[in-house]
Structures are given as C-alpha cells and as structure tokens.
Design a protein around this motif. Structure first.
Motif, PDB file in Angstrom:
ATOM      1  N   THR A 151      -6.107  -4.687  -2.342  1.00 31.31           N
ATOM      2  CA  THR A 151      -6.660  -4.559  -3.695  1.00 31.31           C
ATOM      3  C   THR A 151      -8.151  -4.295  -3.642  1.00 31.31           C
ATOM      4  OG1 THR A 151      -4.975  -6.069  -4.479  1.00 31.31           O
ATOM      5  CG2 THR A 151      -6.849  -5.703  -5.940  1.00 31.31           C
ATOM      6  N   ASN A 152      -8.803  -4.844  -2.584  1.00 31.93           N
ATOM      7  CA  ASN A 152     -10.253  -4.713  -2.473  1.00 31.93           C
ATOM      8  C   ASN A 152     -10.667  -3.471  -1.677  1.00 31.93           C
ATOM      9  OD1 ASN A 152      -9.570  -7.955  -1.970  1.00 31.93           O
ATOM     10  ND2 ASN A 152     -10.960  -7.501  -3.662  1.00 31.93           N
ATOM     11  N   ILE A 153      -9.700  -2.708  -1.193  1.00 30.88           N
ATOM     12  CA  ILE A 153     -10.022  -1.560  -0.338  1.00 30.88           C
ATOM     13  C   ILE A 153     -10.092  -0.308  -1.196  1.00 30.88           C
ATOM     14  CG2 ILE A 153      -9.266  -0.150   1.605  1.00 30.88           C
ATOM     15  CD1 ILE A 153      -7.857  -2.601   2.725  1.00 30.88           C
ATOM     16  N   THR A 154     -11.244   0.334  -1.206  1.00 34.17           N
ATOM     17  CA  THR A 154     -11.427   1.568  -1.983  1.00 34.17           C
ATOM     18  C   THR A 154     -10.703   2.730  -1.300  1.00 34.17           C
ATOM     19  OG1 THR A 154     -13.582   0.794  -2.712  1.00 34.17           O
ATOM     20  CG2 THR A 154     -13.121   3.150  -2.965  1.00 34.17           C
ATOM     21  N   GLU A 155     -10.023   3.512  -2.096  1.00 31.00           N
ATOM     22  CA  GLU A 155      -9.268   4.655  -1.562  1.00 31.00           C
ATOM     23  C   GLU A 155     -10.220   5.703  -1.001  1.00 31.00           C
ATOM     24  OE1 GLU A 155      -7.323   7.361  -4.335  1.00 31.00           O
ATOM     25  OE2 GLU A 155      -5.448   6.923  -3.270  1.00 31.00           O
ATOM     26  N   GLY A 156      -9.971   6.146   0.219  1.00 28.83           N
ATOM     27  CA  GLY A 156     -10.792   7.163   0.848  1.00 28.83           C
ATOM     28  C   GLY A 156     -10.101   8.500   0.875  1.00 28.83           C
ATOM     29  N   SER A 157     -10.418   9.314   1.914  1.00 30.02           N
ATOM     30  CA  SER A 157      -9.799  10.635   2.021  1.00 30.02           C
ATOM     31  C   SER A 157      -8.317  10.538   2.331  1.00 30.02           C
ATOM     32  CB  SER A 157     -10.514  11.455   3.107  1.00 30.02           C
ATOM     33  OG  SER A 157     -10.448  10.760   4.359  1.00 30.02           O
ATOM     34  N   ASN A 158      -7.902   9.462   3.037  1.00 26.06           N
ATOM     35  CA  ASN A 158      -6.473   9.192   3.216  1.00 26.06           C
ATOM     36  C   ASN A 158      -5.993   8.441   1.981  1.00 26.06           C
ATOM     37  OD1 ASN A 158      -6.384  10.370   5.745  1.00 26.06           O
ATOM     38  ND2 ASN A 158      -6.972   8.486   6.788  1.00 26.06           N
ATOM     39  N   LEU A 159      -5.348   9.157   1.084  1.00 27.01           N
ATOM     40  CA  LEU A 159      -4.999   8.600  -0.221  1.00 27.01           C
ATOM     41  C   LEU A 159      -3.834   7.641  -0.122  1.00 27.01           C
ATOM     42  CD1 LEU A 159      -5.203  11.897  -2.296  1.00 27.01           C
ATOM     43  CD2 LEU A 159      -7.010  10.230  -1.818  1.00 27.01           C
TER      44      LEU A 159
END
Length: 942
Positions: free
Chosen positions: A321-329
């Motif tokens: 929940t605390n991990i922001t989505e990066g280039s690997n969606l």
C-alpha cells in the motif's frame, strides 16, 4: 447453319454459335470447344425464320387446298374459316353415249408432275386406275455420312427444306488437363482419371458430396512442426494445455480472470505450481495477493507486515500500500483486459502471410485470386461468358440457324403429305408420294372407307403430335434416353445421333489445386451465401463476417456510452470511444462581422466562408433578416435590398463548435447556456438556423415543417412579415405548425429555426471569474474569500437526492449548475432542509455545482458578523419568469428592490447590474431580450 469461324483469329478469341463456344489456341492452330451452354432449347425457343417455316394448321390447310383442283364434273370447295374441304361430283347436263353402261371417259386426260419432283404423263380414261411415279431432283449433295468424334457436320438447307451442301468442321476435344500444387505437377485424363483431394492426418481433412469439395480442419488438429499465427489466436473451451518446455510471452502483462466484473468475481485467481502445491492467488476480501509458500527476494522496497527473513535496508513495517507504482506497473483487471483486447481484435485477413490487400485495395464485388508469381492471394475480378452474352448471340438467330425441335416442327412436303387422307372410293391418296389417284364412281360410292379416311383436324393434329425426332432413321433416343442438358452427338460407330454431354470443363482454382471434372452446377457453400435474381443477371452474395463495427480489428468499442464518438488513438493503433472535446473542434468559420452601409452596395465581404446562408444570422440595425432576404456565395454576402447610408450590418457565423478555453469578459451570453436537456448530440446539423417558407392556402392553419423544433420557442414565425407570438399565435406538435387563425390566402408564412447555435463544451472548474460577471455590486474585491458557501457532487445516473452542508431555506436561495448548465428552482430541483432533490437523476459523472446565494453559516454560540443564514432570518426568496419577444425591455417586479438586490438570468447566463436598471416595480433591460429567450428574475430579501 454453317459455322463461320473468324478468318484471322488471335489467341484466346472466343467464337459462339448454336449454343456452344470455341476458344482459339494459336499454339496448336485450332479452335478448342470450351463453353457448354447448359440450356436445352429447340424450335419452341426461337423466332421463325424466312426459309424453314413452322408447321401450322392453316399452312397445312392451304397446302391441301392448292394441291387439289376441280376437274370435269368434280367440284372442290375449301372453306378456310371452317377448315373443311369438300370434293363433290356432279351429273353432266349433256351426256352422250350410254351413261348407264359407260366404262371410259369420252376424252382421255393426262396426269403428270413437274418441279422439284417430276413424273411423266400418264393417260387416264376412266377404265382403270393410274399411278404417277415421282422422281426427286438431285440436290447436288453426295450421299454419305457427315461428322465424327473430332468433326461436326456443316449442313446448308435451302428455303424448301432441301440440303444443298454438306461438309465437316474439325474441332479439338480437350481430353487432358494439368494440375499443380505447392510442390509437384501431374496430368489427368478427363473422363477416366479420378482427381483426389487428399488431406494430411490430423491436419487437413477433405470431403466430396453433391459436386462439392470441402477442405477443412478436423475436430482434433495436430501440427507436426512449427505453427505461426500472425493474427489473433482465440481458444474457446474449458482447458488449454501447453506441453512445451519453454513458454515465451511478448506481452508485458498477463490477464488472469479476464472478464471478471469486480474483485469478488476475481477471488481465487492466480498461479498454481503443479507438484509443489505452490500457489499465488488473489483474495478479494482483503484485496491482497497470497503466497502459500515462503518468498525469497533480493530486496523489498516499501512497508512490510510480519516477519522478514534476509537482509532489509531502511525498510520496516511497510506494505505494498505504501509502495508507489513505478515503470513496472501494478496488475489491474482493466490493464490486462485492455492488453488482451488489443491483441485479440488486431486480426485482419490482410495479416495472413499469403494474402496481400495492401498493394491493391479490394473494390466492391472482387474476390481473392491466387497469383502464382507472387505466391499470394490478391484482389481481382472473375469474368467469363455470361448469360447476357448468350442472350445477345441467341437473339440474332432464327430457324435457319437451329435444328428442329419436338413441338414447333419445320414445314416440309413430306409432313404436308402425311397430313392428308381420303375416304372416298373414287379418290385414293398416297401419303408417301403425295399422289391423288381418282377412280370414276358415283355419289353412292363416295362414302368414307376404313382405310382412306376423310381428313379431319383431330386426325391431322394427332398425326403431327405423334411425330418425334426419334422417328428419324439416324437418331436414337430410345436406347439411351436423354437427360436434362444433354445434346445429340453423332456416333460414327452406329451412324446415328445419340444423347450425350458436350462442352469442356469448368475449372475452380484454389491454392494451386483444380476441380477439372465436368459438371453442370457450381455450388457456393457457406452460411452467409445467398443467390438472387430472376432475369438475365444472377447474383451470388457472400455475407461479410463483420456484422458490427466492433468486429473490426482496429476498433475497440468496449464501454461506449450514448453520445460518444470513435477517436483514433495512435498509441494503441485503434479507434476508441471518446467524448467530443474542444481540441477536436475547428472554430475557424465561427465569426462576427460588422459593416457600415454606404447606401450604394448590397454586397459585403465576410471574414470567413460560412458554407451556407443558413449558417449565418444577419442583422440590419439590430433587425434580424430572413434567410430568403440574402444570399451567400463563398465569402460574399448579398442582401436582397441596399441598406441606407450609415446603417449597421452585422453578420454572425455559427459554423462548428467554439473551444471555450479562457472565456473572454462579457462573452458568455444566455443563448450559450440554455437548458441542459438539449445537447448537440440530440440535434441534427440541419436544424441549425434553417428556414421554411409556405404560401397560405384557403382557410389553412396547419403547416408541415421540415424539422421538429421541439418547442414553439425554438422557431420564429412571420405571417406577411409580421412576427407571431409563441403559444398565443401558434403552437407546434412534432413537425406540425398550427396557427391560431388562418392567414389571408396567398400571403407568405416564414419559419426560422434557431436550434443550438454554438457548442460551448464543458467550462473548466473555476474558469468563470468575477470579471466574467461584468460590473456589479458583488465583486471579488468586495467579498472576502469563502463568504459564500459552495458544494460539488458527481452524478451517477441514479441518485436524485443529495445532502447539503446547510439548509438554504428555499430552492431559490441556491444557484445550481449541472455540467455548467443552470437549473431552474422548483422545476429542475427542490429543497427540504438540507436535502436537495432533482426532478431527474443527473447523468453519470455529471458535475453538480451548488452555490449558496445567502450569507455563510457559522457554527458559533455568538454569531459572527455576516454569519446569520437566511433560515435564521426567516427570509423569503421569490422569483419571476418571463419570455423575451425581441421588443419589450420593461418587466414588472415586486416593489422595494434595487438593481443590486435582484439576480437576473437570461437564457441561463447571469447578467451584471450594468445590463439593466430598476425603478419602483419596473426592471428595464438595456436592450430587448431576443424572441423566446428565457428571463429568470430572482429577488434577494430586502
């Protein structure tokens, strides 16, 4: 008829005669029979010629009448109307000799024949019967048989039915044909060899039924080597098993539980490792992924809950929940569905490796034809010898060009002779020679006998009807009865014509294979194949597999809603549903031009070409002009009359929608907002500023409009150039305009439509500033920020009731806009305490903006300055509604108000106090509201 082949043919030239066709082969120097007209025809199907005439009752009667002439004491009476022939003998008035015992004529007579058949004179004196021996004249044709298996007879017949010449014409009968495949070639012998369409085990299967060859896939297909699918692969079934040792997927995202409507429907979706009982599954109750085995990773970024084994750097108590989505969606159903849909719907027949529809795009009616030089299928047109070609050739023929049928027989001496009979003891007739032999007798002996019967129509008809082509000595249709479509073919071994099938083969080419056995029917097989046509033209229709626009490979219509369009998205190379946005619209032909007349010209140059005079509105000194009073050609506007010097000519072009962007000061008029119930997608383009013109009839009150305006206020009606008042002077129901009183016969009734002039689009949030409200007593610089309360809601197409932050007291104390369209109190919404209720549910995702017009509410025991609400003051809000008529400027309001204590809304647009004034009970506009404009005046408590 002689076959007159062209003298100098070229290779491939076609010659058609007698229902057959030949194609010239320049390599072999021969004409090859290659067309079989599948039609049985005889003399019933052709018009009568000038030489070979049909046999008719009248012609037979006339022939007999001309053949028999009266003699001494014999009378011949032919009644053409009654179709009867009477031969009678009479007793001479002067008899010499012993009449009772006379055995011979007093003067002997000679009987002879001349012409095509001759007979020497034979004396007849009545003592005995005489016979004429007829000898037919030589026709000049050598006796013998004509025609063989490789030659056809060429016979010339003169006008009397005689054969004057006979010869043969060689023809080449094709007995073999070549076939070829992707590999290998062969030659087959027609009529003896069997052409077999063989499949491959578990890959291709073939079947032949009813003259059809069907090639397809078996129910269970096994591909021995590699299989490459260039289009979309769809697998329908319950289990898909992949027994490969390595699975490579180019797709960046794999969809599991595709089509699940929500998280609950996707509960349990995941991956299972067979043999290890290891699973990765999704649980909808907590919206989490579950691993039933321990997880070994090099590094984890984010919050973790639970025990962590291994090295952790700067991470504690983090979860995804605390991990922001990066280039690997992250995985989402929507992303997976979109990717899968993109891959599945991208297929097109043009994607097949052996099909090219790009180099030359197919046109209507074309088919895919194999091009061996390119080893691919390309669009092309199939042509051949059509029924219309045969009809054209057949129309120029007559009986001289066609063999005799079985019903309309040609006229011959033999047939005429066979139709004659006699039943008199004195008259004998030989039907073979056509000779009538008269034996002297008396009337007592002229009764009908049992052999030589009298001629009757019935007997002649029966004789004619009994005739058959099979009666000819050189024709045999008894040993082998003919079937439909067969023709008579000469059999040299039997020296006779026998039924048989003529013509060459019809070849259907498909990927290098050929159907080359003879057939009379070509079947088109498929669920979408239909045949139609009753005349010379027949149509084979093969229905397209594309039954909806969503079937196209480059269209993704999923989720499309009412009023949306398809917009091309280059990122995904497909069309997707979208609303029309401002950036899509071209405002170049939306303009306003103003000219000052010089009193001498009626033509004015516009700044843009409106395309049609119905796309502009013209005012002369503020008076709108009818469309019939001016013309537009390009950028030239020409008035019907010349304005006087100094008059102002204003032209407004309403073209396509205008992007709103940043709204200019004083630019939003009431006409731009209107009521939110009528959108541009509900109104046809032709409804914008069109006009109808009628001429009043006698006592005529009803007129049919070209378009349903929806409301009497959406049109302007002029009778003899006098403007009429809506509802009072006319009403509208559908496309029927009804005047309250019939105009004088012959006067003009002019109707102008106003539709929706300009597409405003969606005004951006917070884009209407105080400057847009013009100069008024309430401006941004005089009101502290937050002094007036506001709320926003979002429609869901279902909910009608919404909870307000405070009780407004009455509905008129609120300014409510749905998607920037002002709503009318009590008509579009009501209030009860803090509950706001719409009469109809706002659309899905519609923005609902609520502005409280009263003073702010403060939750304090001691009210702060300016904090007492309308409810606490028990104030009453009232309003009046009027309709503009393009002339009135003054309207009645309650007493005690000033320009700053009323809120004036014109067609949904709030006007600044500078646009009107208040004196006593009269509110006066600076300029008269337009015809049918909605005037809403709301009163603040005073």
């Amino acid at each position: 008829m002689a076959l007159n082949f062209p003298a100098s043919p070229v290779n491939g030239q076609v010659y058609v005669a007698l229902g057959r066709g030949w194609k010239y082969n320049s390599s072999a120097g021969i004409w090859e029979a290659n067309i079989n007209v599948n039609t049985v025809f005889d003399s019933d199907d052709i018009s009568e010629g000038t030489a070979n005439l049909f046999t008719t009752q009248e012609r037979t009667d006339d022939f007999v009448s001309n053949l028999i002439t009266a003699g001494n004491n014999i009378t011949v009476n032919y009644n053409d109307v009654a179709n009867s022939l009477t031969i009678a003998s009479t007793t001479p008035t002067t008899i010499s000799g012993n009449a009772g015992t006379a055995t011979a004529l007093q003067t002997a007579r000679n009987f002879s024949a001349t012409g095509d058949a001759t007979a020497p004179a034979v004396s007849f004196d009545g003592t005995a019967n005489v016979a004429l021996n007829l000898t037919l004249a030589n026709s000049g044709v050598s006796a013998g048989s004509f025609g063989s298996g490789s030659a056809i007879p060429v016979i010339t017949v003169d006008s009397k039915g005689r054969i004057t010449s006979a010869s043969t014409q060689s023809v080449n009968i094709v007995t073999t044909t070549d076939i070829a495949g992707d590999s290998g070639t062969d030659t087959i012998t027609l009529g003896t060899d069997i052409l077999t369409f063989a499949g491959t085990t578990s890959e291709i299967e073939t079947a032949v039924t009813n003259n059809q060859v069907q090639i397809g896939l078996p129910n269970d297909v096994t591909i021995g080597n590699n299989l490459t699918v260039t289009g979309t692969l769809t697998v329908n079934g319950t289990t898909t098993t992949i027994n490969s040792t390595q699975l490579d997927v180019d797709d960046l995202n794999i969809t599991i539980a595709s089509g699940a409507g929500n998280a609950a429907a996707a509960n349990g979706a995941g991956i299972t490792v067979d043999g290890a009982s290891a699973t990765l599954t999704y649980t909808s109750s907590n919206d989490r992924w579950n691993f039933n085995k321990e997880l070994v990773v090099a590094r984890v970024h984010g919050n973790l809950t639970g025990n962590v084994t291994g090295q952790v750097s700067d991470i504690s108590n983090f979860s995804t929940t605390n991990i922001t989505e990066g280039s690997n969606l992250y995985y989402t159903d929507a992303r997976a569905d979109a990717r899968a849909t993109l891959r599945i719907t991208a297929a097109s027949i043009g994607n097949l490796s052996d099909v090219d529809i790009t180099t030359s795009a197919p046109t209507n009616g074309q088919v895919l034809i194999w091009n061996s030089s390119n080893s691919e299928f390309e669009p092309g047109t199939i042509t051949g010898y059509a029924t219309s070609d045969f009809n054209t050739d057949f129309a120029s023929k007559d009986t001289d060009d066609l063999s005799e049928g079985s019903t309309n027989l040609y006229f011959t001496d033999a047939r005429a002779r066979s139709a004659i009979s006699e039943n008199s003891t004195q008259l004998a007739y030989n039907s073979s020679t056509g000779v009538l032999t008269f034996t002297q007798g008396n009337t007592d002996t002229v009764a009908e006998g049992s052999s030589n019967l009298y001629f009757t129509n019935a007997r002649a008809d029966a004789r004619i009807a009994a005739a058959s082509i099979d009666a000819l000595s050189d024709v045999d249709i008894t040993t082998s009865a003919p079937t439909n479509g067969q023709a008579l073919i000469w059999n040299a071994s039997n020296s006779e014509f026998e039924p048989g099938t003529v013509g060459s083969t019809l070849t259907v080419q498909d990927e290098g294979s050929a159907l080359s056995t003879s057939a009379s029917i070509l079947n088109f097989v498929g669920a979408g194949v239909t045949a139609s046509g009753t005349g010379a033209t027949k149509t084979i229709t093969i229905a397209s597999s594309v039954s909806a626009i969503s079937d196209l490979s480059d269209v993704d219509a999923s989720g499309v809603a009412n009023g949306e369009i398809l917009k091309y998205v280059s990122a995904s190379s497909e069309f997707q549903p979208s609303l029309i946005t401002n950036s899509m619209l071209d405002p170049t032909n939306v303009f306003a031009d103003q000219f000052t007349a010089n009193g001498s010209t009626a033509a004015f140059t516009l700044s843009s070409d409106p395309g049609s005079k119905n796309a502009v509105q013209v005012f002369v000194d503020g008076v709108p002009q009818k469309a019939s009073g001016y013309t537009v050609s390009g950028t030239t506007l020409t008035l019907g009359g010349t304005p006087t010097n100094g008059q102002i000519v204003e032209v407004r072009g309403y073209g396509v929608g205008l992007p709103v962007g940043t709204v200019a000061d004083n630019s939003i008029t009431g006409a731009k907002l209107q009521n939110g119930t009528i959108g541009l997608n509900k109104i046809q383009a032709g409804d914008y500023y069109n006009a109808d013109t009628f001429t009043a009839g006698s006592n005529q009150t009803a007129y049919t409009l070209t378009t349903d305006p929806g409301s009497p206020y959406a049109i302007t009606v002029y009778v003899a150039n006098v403007q009429q008042k809506p509802v009072t002077n006319y009403t509208v129901s559908g496309t029927t305009l009804t005047l309250s009183a019939a105009p004088t016969q012959g006067v003009e009734v002019y109707v102008r439509y106003y539709g929706v002039a300009l597409a405003v689009g969606t005004v951006a949030d917070s884009s209407i500033t105080g400057a847009k409200l013009q100069d008024g007593t309430i401006t941004i610089d005089k009101i502290a920020a937050g002094a007036y309360t506001k709320q926003t809601f979002t429609g869901d197409n279902t909910t009608t009731a919404f909870t307000l932050s405070t009780d407004p007291g009455v509905a008129q104390a609120l300014l409510i806009m749905v998607d920037n369209v002002v709503q009318e109190p009590t008509e579009n919404y009501t209030t009860s305490g803090t509950t706001l209720t719409f009469t109809s549910a706002p659309a899905l995702n519609a923005r609902i903006y609520v502005r409280f017009l009263g003073l702010p509410y403060a939750n304090a025991s001691v009210p702060a300055d300016d904090s007492v609400t309308n409810v606490k003051l028990n104030l009453t809000y009232t309003s009046n509604q009027y309709t503009g008529n393009n002339s009135a400027t003054a309207y009645t309001i309650p007493a005690g108000h000033t320009a700053n204590s009323v809120l004036v809304i014109l067609d949904g647009l709030i006007l600044p106090p500078s646009d009107y004034s208040v004196s006593g009970t009269t509110l006066t506009f600076g300029s008269a509201p337009l015809l049918n404009q909605s005037i809403d005046i709301r009163y603040m408590p005073v």
